[in-house]
Design an enzyme around this catalytic site. Structure first.
Site, PDB file in Angstrom:
ATOM      1  N   SER A  24      23.599 -11.560 -11.899  1.00  0.00           N
ATOM      2  CA  SER A  24      24.601 -12.263 -12.692  1.00  0.00           C
ATOM      3  C   SER A  24      24.017 -13.551 -13.281  1.00  0.00           C
ATOM      4  O   SER A  24      23.110 -13.519 -14.098  1.00  0.00           O
ATOM      5  CB  SER A  24      25.837 -12.533 -11.830  1.00  0.00           C
ATOM      6  OG  SER A  24      26.918 -12.989 -12.604  1.00  0.00           O
ATOM      7  N   HIS A 229      31.179  -5.632 -10.598  1.00  0.00           N
ATOM      8  CA  HIS A 229      30.286  -6.791 -10.528  1.00  0.00           C
ATOM      9  C   HIS A 229      30.014  -7.207  -9.078  1.00  0.00           C
ATOM     10  O   HIS A 229      28.857  -7.358  -8.677  1.00  0.00           O
ATOM     11  CB  HIS A 229      30.922  -7.957 -11.288  1.00  0.00           C
ATOM     12  CG  HIS A 229      29.953  -9.046 -11.627  1.00  0.00           C
ATOM     13  ND1 HIS A 229      29.021  -8.923 -12.632  1.00  0.00           N
ATOM     14  CD2 HIS A 229      29.765 -10.286 -11.097  1.00  0.00           C
ATOM     15  CE1 HIS A 229      28.307 -10.035 -12.714  1.00  0.00           C
ATOM     16  NE2 HIS A 229      28.733 -10.876 -11.786  1.00  0.00           N
TER      17      HIS A 229
END
Length: 256
Positions: A24, A229
């Site tokens: 990320s 995610h």
């Protein structure tokens, strides 16, 4: 911090290059480093980007969008009030979650649902025990400006530097608009792994990124259609969803 870490590892190990895995924002900071200090990209033998955060034009998570955009719009006021950090570890909200999510029946029903609403639902991916540990440490704080930058990235179709407003932009950058980061400078061999159900880093933004990275060896969309995610760091399914691919590349690009 990333150049300092690379130098430390290389000095300690006496290796020629380091392999870098970024998840990320950890991938996003790598892109920025290569753009701003390209000589450090030459010190990286392999770059593995997990759900890489560059631009956020297509982010689907409504809570995340509202949160980041609100902080961006209120950043000046928050700074005047002395709030340079948000969601700090030890704050009342974090301590409440740490206590509340320890109860067995609550951890999945309430805390698991809250986590899923922030990202997306993937039943059975994150275990109750993991949720208890997670909310004992999460959130752990970040700068107000960092969250404001994410709010800005949702309003732009570019991966660009922080927008301070026209007047300060001219002083800092020499232009009214903040310049884009140079993704063509990310010269290290890259492997990009992402999920279809990721509502923070949308696969359309990943596709946009892949078109601009000059040395992508492989782009892997996780076969599980519900992979999101936060699965990258908290799912018990990582041992067969992403670890084999990561391990294969690390073995290939590591010295004995």
């Amino acid at each position: 911090d990333v150049p300092a870490t690379i130098d430390y590892v290389l000095n300690y190990t006496k290796a020629d290059k380091v392999n870098y895995i970024g998840f990320s924002q950890g991938a996003g900071t790598f892109f920025i480093m290569c753009s701003e200090r390209p000589e450090y990209c030459d010190k990286v033998g392999l770059f593995i980007a997990l759900a890489p955060a560059a631009r956020h034009t297509n982010t689907k998570s409504l809570p995340y969008k509202v949160l980041a955009k609100t902080i961006n719009s209120m950043e000046y006021v928050l700074n005047l009030c002395g709030m340079q950090e948000v969601f700090s570890k030890g704050a009342l909200s974090q301590e409440f979650l740490a206590f509340f999510c320890q109860f067995h029946w609550i951890s999945e029903l309430v805390c698991g649902t809250a986590e899923a609403m922030f990202d997306s639902f993937h039943p059975g991916s994150i275990r109750k025990e993991t949720l208890k540990v997670l909310f004992g440490h999460f959130p752990a704080g970040t700068s107000t400006q960092n969250m404001a930058r994410y709010g800005q990235s949702m309003n732009s179709d570019r991966f660009q530097k922080f927008d301070y407003g026209s007047y300060k932009n001219i002083k800092l950058y020499g232009s009214h608009e903040p310049p884009s980061y140079n993704l063509s400078a990310v010269s290290a061999p890259a492997v990009v792994i992402y999920g279809k159900n990721d509502r923070l880093v949308d696969e359309r933004d990943v596709s946009w990124l892949l078109e601009r990275l000059p040395n992508v060896m492989e782009a892997v969309r996780v076969s599980d259609p519900l992979w999101n995610h936060l699965d990258v760091t908290y799912s018990h399914l990582t041992n067969h969803s992403i670890f084999p691919k990561i391990n294969n590349y690390l073995l290939k690009y590591s010295n004995d």
